[in-house]
Design a protein around this motif. Structure first.
Motif, PDB file in Angstrom:
ATOM      1  N   GLY A 178     104.820   3.545  34.574  1.00 46.90           N
ATOM      2  CA  GLY A 178     104.989   2.474  35.534  1.00 46.90           C
ATOM      3  C   GLY A 178     105.044   3.001  36.950  1.00 46.90           C
ATOM      4  O   GLY A 178     104.618   4.121  37.249  1.00 46.90           O
ATOM      5  N   THR A 179     105.605   2.204  37.837  1.00 47.30           N
ATOM      6  CA  THR A 179     105.628   2.534  39.271  1.00 47.30           C
ATOM      7  C   THR A 179     107.038   2.751  39.795  1.00 47.30           C
ATOM      8  O   THR A 179     107.282   3.619  40.630  1.00 47.30           O
ATOM      9  CB  THR A 179     104.950   1.399  40.067  1.00 47.30           C
ATOM     10  OG1 THR A 179     103.620   1.215  39.584  1.00 47.30           O
ATOM     11  CG2 THR A 179     104.892   1.729  41.546  1.00 47.30           C
ATOM     12  N   MET A 180     107.993   1.973  39.303  1.00 52.36           N
ATOM     13  CA  MET A 180     109.368   2.010  39.803  1.00 52.36           C
ATOM     14  C   MET A 180     110.059   3.313  39.404  1.00 52.36           C
ATOM     15  O   MET A 180     109.887   3.772  38.271  1.00 52.36           O
ATOM     16  CB  MET A 180     110.119   0.822  39.210  1.00 52.36           C
ATOM     17  CG  MET A 180     111.540   0.673  39.686  1.00 52.36           C
ATOM     18  SD  MET A 180     112.310  -0.844  39.069  1.00 52.36           S
ATOM     19  CE  MET A 180     112.391  -0.528  37.320  1.00 52.36           C
ATOM     20  N   CYS A 181     110.855   3.858  40.280  1.00 53.00           N
ATOM     21  CA  CYS A 181     111.066   3.585  41.688  1.00 53.00           C
ATOM     22  C   CYS A 181     110.631   4.859  42.424  1.00 53.00           C
ATOM     23  O   CYS A 181     111.230   5.909  42.211  1.00 53.00           O
ATOM     24  CB  CYS A 181     112.534   3.273  41.943  1.00 53.00           C
ATOM     25  SG  CYS A 181     113.006   3.062  43.665  1.00 53.00           S
ATOM     26  N   PRO A 182     109.572   4.799  43.234  1.00 59.42           N
ATOM     27  CA  PRO A 182     108.970   6.017  43.778  1.00 59.42           C
ATOM     28  C   PRO A 182     109.922   6.881  44.585  1.00 59.42           C
ATOM     29  O   PRO A 182     109.894   8.108  44.472  1.00 59.42           O
ATOM     30  CB  PRO A 182     107.822   5.499  44.642  1.00 59.42           C
ATOM     31  CG  PRO A 182     107.983   4.026  44.737  1.00 59.42           C
ATOM     32  CD  PRO A 182     108.832   3.584  43.597  1.00 59.42           C
ATOM     33  N   SER A 183     110.777   6.281  45.387  1.00 59.75           N
ATOM     34  CA  SER A 183     111.676   7.097  46.206  1.00 59.75           C
ATOM     35  C   SER A 183     112.740   7.774  45.359  1.00 59.75           C
ATOM     36  O   SER A 183     113.145   8.910  45.639  1.00 59.75           O
ATOM     37  CB  SER A 183     112.327   6.259  47.312  1.00 59.75           C
ATOM     38  OG  SER A 183     112.885   5.074  46.788  1.00 59.75           O
TER      39      SER A 183
END
Length: 1000
Positions: free
Chosen positions: A607-612
């Protein structure tokens, strides 16, 4: 524009009234190589987990090595300050919360120290994440057997401390069966190695003391312990008794009643664990109350080469439960329950609704069992399925069977099943599914009786439960809907717990099958185990922790379950006014409170979450961390107390600063905590008080300045890239700002585009040409027009203003309202006529589809949202022949834009490219790191690069030179070009390249 500050009552102070003893703080800072944090935001961040509870710690230690742990434990013990060890904070009972110093192992102590493939053992630090460990082990065909659904964010230390397991426990047992040795810091700071045949004098002394304790209480352990082996309640004194009575000539004779229920490889693992005397199993499930783990040696098992899932559909839940004992006789690896309410909720969630294709038949089955067989080859799998079919026919079980041999279909099933807790907690209402009885284990032959009587308990209190989980081991996760923000709700919770405890005891069950006791269930242990066994627990605790500093209040001597509630009757919050509407949540505060702390935002892959968070590993930069700070910022206290910790607007802004507004949390977190929306709304109030910074004001209005910059190009390009200009705007000097062109899209449209319209169109489409495609990258919009007209469609270019996405991202949603009203006035009449609205830039499409209905709810915005999609998605759905790629390379790497991946996915983009004869390989990565203006900002440049290096940039560099790089997002293409030198194309550009020339 608000350039002056206006003081309002929105912000709260940032001082912490209650603090850690100064002498302890000084001593820790002097001795730690790692970090000590005693500031208010850090204390709030570690005051909650995935449970109903909140306990404010005095501070947080992030140790870098074992010496840091020894110093922390020793100094805290000297000062009488409690110590709580913590992993990923995914626990459901509050076991990782405490009032003293919290030790977070996931920041630094997460190494795999030693892997011995031949011996099937691995030595790891407690902060290692289970899914990451298993990913590494998979290369050797091995895995750690216990597989909790939270594996993608659960740390090994937490897995051991809660005696976790999962869907395959009937094959691999629990954590206690799979831990071979532990290195532990005891309550006085002594480092001790627990393993068979240890020579450590302190360990030998503890072994002798425990031996005597267990012998004194042997009768209680044999007679009073629950009759289930799947247990995380209390302490594992039964393991020690079995070791003392183990006889190699007759190894099963020593087993307590509960463990006689084990079978197959599960039993073999357990017998291997108890064949030698050692205290390691005591720490499994002890929740850090006996010692702090710094290393663990884990037993590994072979990973099955092939698996099959059989979807076993019962229309009635009780019929499914009655069938489980018989189904176990065919020797499956897992039998998982997915209840009817669970399926109904999952169907409405964007993250799961597209992964339910394996669910056959009309209606929703109330008792769906997922049965897995694992084997070395397909023949063995088919033999397992045949045994199951024969059993169903012989026993006349009222079910249908659907075998799934395809790995992709199986992955969808497991994805939905492992979302279990998240699916339930996505409920949006004042009454939430609470975890009061969500982990009870009962003998499998009494499952139906348990469900029937528990439903009667729920009905008595006017609620109901949703069931799922591990039917194979008699563990059902079930949560009744209760509003804990009322006194009546808290009373309901307590009364349901008492009734469930009485039911559990009558059936020989345990209150926890894998999630532990924590603040929620520890108070039940005396009633569950009886006074004799509970006295043994207290003796054990005092033996290891005479001063009571190790995670006090867990397992023994607990406070009532209604103490320390995060959102209890005393909780009240003020709202934050906003131009956004908050739909089913109603208010800004309610959306913040929707975060249940499950921590899925801490996952490191998929997935994408959470990049930071993935780049920083900082709790503050996870979606959960930001939500926790926002909740405390909004909290209203009727009476100030010494324990109050105040969060200021500056604290919240610091946490939101690294939010890339990727929108992944809006869908990947099934609680739907849309942090990008919360960030925009919060910054709007923050700027209303303090003024909008010049950079944010300018970047938000790129659509206003772009026509002027294009008219002045190339002079404007020279000017904006001057070092002085970048410095004044706070732009990273390494970045080249995107160039404007005098040959804008509208110039081309007026000169050539209109003439391309087909004489007899098959239909009309409206192309929303964004700022970037108009003034910086017109080749993208030109390609779209060429493709659409060549396919026979008349293209409408409606009057335009910027969609407002830059303003929304820069915390100025009120200014975006003007743009939204104008665009809706142009687009809504087209949408009413059935004209599709096609976009090129995913972030602009998401503004039309997601933000406009929140800014201007009504028929116009909802209609435009329904009719808007990306040009490539729309083309993929049309039954129109596409041109095929000829001389161009046939392989392409696709990187989806964050908003695309979060809101509508990349499947149709892939399908369109594949129809054109292109072999597409999608890069599995998080955000590119650019995120609109984020990556251009000087203070974010380094983080932007780190996020890109998590997956995207290495994949692009490794791609063959003749491979195409495809990225629908403008900022993604800029990031790829900046760090790799590779030029990326919009998908529609590649399709346009496939078109035959006009003279062909």
């Amino acid at each position: 524009m608000h350039m002056s500050a206006h003081k309002r009552s929105v912000a709260l102070g940032a001082t912490a009234v209650m603090q850690a003893p100064e002498s302890l703080v000084r001593a820790l800072r002097r001795h730690l190589a790692g970090e000590l944090r005693v500031d208010a935001p850090s204390r709030v961040l570690y005051s909650t987990d995935a449970s109903n509870y909140q306990v404010m710690p005095l501070g947080v230690v992030l140790p870098k090595n074992e010496e840091d742990v020894v110093a922390t434990v020793s100094l805290c013990a000297e000062h009488g300050v409690p110590i709580t060890a913590r992993g990923g904070g995914s626990g459901l009972c509050g076991g990782a919360l405490g009032p003293g110093i919290v030790i977070d192992f996931t920041r630094y102590m997460d190494a795999v120290i030693e892997l011995d493939v031949a011996a099937r053992q691995v030595r790891v630090q407690p902060g290692a994440i289970l899914s990451q460990l298993n990913k590494r082990l998979a290369a050797y065909g091995l895995q750690f057997g216990p597989d909790p659904a939270s594996a993608e964010r659960a740390a090994i230390g937490g897995v051991i401390s809660t005696n976790a397991t999962g869907a395959h426990s009937i094959r691999y047992g629990m954590a206690a069966d799979n831990v071979r040795a532990l290195r532990v810091v005891l309550a006085d700071g002594t480092v001790a190695d627990f393993a068979p045949n240890t020579a450590h004098p302190r360990v030998r002394a503890l072994e002798e003391a425990v031996r005597q304790l267990v012998q004194r209480h042997a009768t209680a352990i044999r007679e009073d312990f629950p009759r289930v082996w799947r247990r995380a309640s209390g302490y594992n004194l039964d393991f020690i008794l079995e070791m003392l009575e183990y006889d190699p000539a007759d190894p099963t004779r020593c087993l307590t009643f509960a463990n006689t229920q084990r079978r197959g490889s599960n039993l073999a693992l357990h017998l291997q664990q108890i064949a030698q005397f050692h205290l390691t199993p005591l720490f499994a499930g002890a929740e850090g109350t006996l010692g702090v783990i710094t290393e663990a040696t884990l037993h590994l098992v072979p990973k099955p080469k092939r698996t099959v899932l059989v979807i076993t559909r019962f229309e009635d839940l009780l019929d499914a439960m009655r069938a489980v004992p018989a189904l176990l006789t065919v020797e499956p690896d897992a039998i998982e329950l997915i209840g009817g309410d669970f399926i109904r909720i999952a169907r409405d969630l964007p993250e799961s609704r597209g992964r339910l294709g394996w669910l056959d038949g009309n209606g929703v089955p109330e008792g769906l069992l997922v049965i897995e067989f694992g084997a070395e080859d397909e023949a063995a799998l088919r033999a397992g399925v045949a045994r199951l079919q024969q059993l169903v026919e012989r026993e006349r079980l009222p079910c249908t069977l659907r075998p799934l041999f395809e790995p992709a279909a199986q992955a969808d099933v497991w994805f939905v099943r492992r979302m279990g807790l998240n699916v339930l907690t996505s409920v949006r209402s004042p009454a939430k599914p609470i975890s009061v009885v969500e982990d009870v284990a009962v003998p499998v032959e009494r499952l139906a009786e348990y469900v029937e009587q528990l439903n009667a308990i729920f009905a008595r209190y006017g609620t109901r439960g949703t069931y799922y989980a591990h039917a194979s081991a008699g563990v059902l996760h079930v949560r009744p809907l209760v509003n804990l923000r009322t006194e009546q709700g808290v009373a309901q919770m307590r009364e349901i717990a008492e009734a469930a405890l009485a039911l559990c005891r009558s059936l020989g069950g345990a209150m926890s099958g894998e999630h532990g006791d924590g603040y929620e269930r520890s108070h039940m242990n005396e009633a569950l185990f009886g006074a004799r066994a509970y006295a043994a627990f207290c003796e054990l605790k005092d033996l290891f922790d005479p001063r009571g500093v190790l995670n006090p209040g867990k397992k023994v001597r607990a406070v009532p379950m209604e103490d320390h509630l995060r959102l209890g009757p005393d909780y009240a919050a003020r709202d934050l006014p906003s131009v956004f509407h908050f739909g089913q949540d109603g208010t800004f505060a309610a959306l913040v409170e929707q975060c249940n702390g499950n921590g899925i935002c801490r996952k490191l892959e998929g997935g994408t979450m959470c990049p930071s968070f993935r780049a920083t590993r900082e709790e503050m930069h996870s979606t959960r961390g930001r939500a926790n700070l926002l909740r405390e910022f909004l909290r209203m206290r009727r009476l100030e107390s010494a324990e109050a910790v105040h969060i200021s607007a500056e604290d919240v802004k610091a946490a939101l600063d690294l939010c890339l507004s990727c929108k992944a949390c809006a869908t990947e977190c099934v609680a739907g905590v849309d942090m990008s929306k919360l960030k925009s709304a919060f910054l709007a109030r923050y700027y209303a008080e303090r003024g909008v910074p010049w950079r944010a004001w300018l970047l938000g209005r790129i659509g206003l300045f772009a026509p002027v910059a294009a008219a002045l190009a190339p002079l404007s390009n020279w000017a904006i890239n001057l070092p002085l200009a970048k410095r004044l705007l706070g732009i990273a000097p390494q970045r080249a700002l995107p160039r404007f062109t005098r040959n804008t899209f509208m110039r081309w449209w007026q000169r050539e585009g209109r003439a391309l319209q087909p004489r007899e169109p098959r239909g009309r489409v409206a192309l929303f040409v964004d700022t970037f495609a108009r003034y910086q990258h017109p080749q993208v919009a030109i390609a779209a027009v060429r493709v659409l007209t060549r396919m026979g469609y008349a293209v409408i270019i409606p009057p335009w203003r910027c969609c407002g996405r830059p303003l929304i991202s820069q915390g100025q949603p009120e200014a975006a309202l003007v743009l939204a009203r104008f665009n809706l006035a142009q687009l809504a009449p087209l949408a009413q006529q059935g004209v599709p609205i096609l976009g090129l830039e995913p972030s602009c499409i998401s503004a039309l589809c997601e933000d406009y209905p929140d800014l201007l709810p009504g028929e116009a915005s909802h209609l435009v949202a329904r009719m808007t999609q990306s040009v490539e998605d729309w083309l993929a759905a049309q039954d129109v022949p596409l041109p095929s790629v000829s001389s161009a390379p046939r392989t392409a790497l696709l990187h989806g834009h964050c908003h695309q991946k979060a809101l509508w996915g990349t499947a149709r983009t892939r399908a369109l490219l594949e129809r054109a004869g292109i072999a597409v390989q999608e890069i599995d990565t998080t955000c590119c790191g650019m995120a609109g203006a984020f990556g251009y900002e000087a203070e974010h440049y380094a983080l932007s690069e780190r996020i890109g290096e998590l997956g995207l940039l290495p994949a692009v560099r490794a791609a063959p030179a003749d491979a195409l790089i495809i990225a629908p997002g403008t900022s993604c293409r800029e990031q790829i070009a900046h760090f790799t030198g590779r030029a990326a194309l919009h998908p529609i550009e590649l399709i346009a390249r496939c078109l035959p020339s006009a003279n062909e």
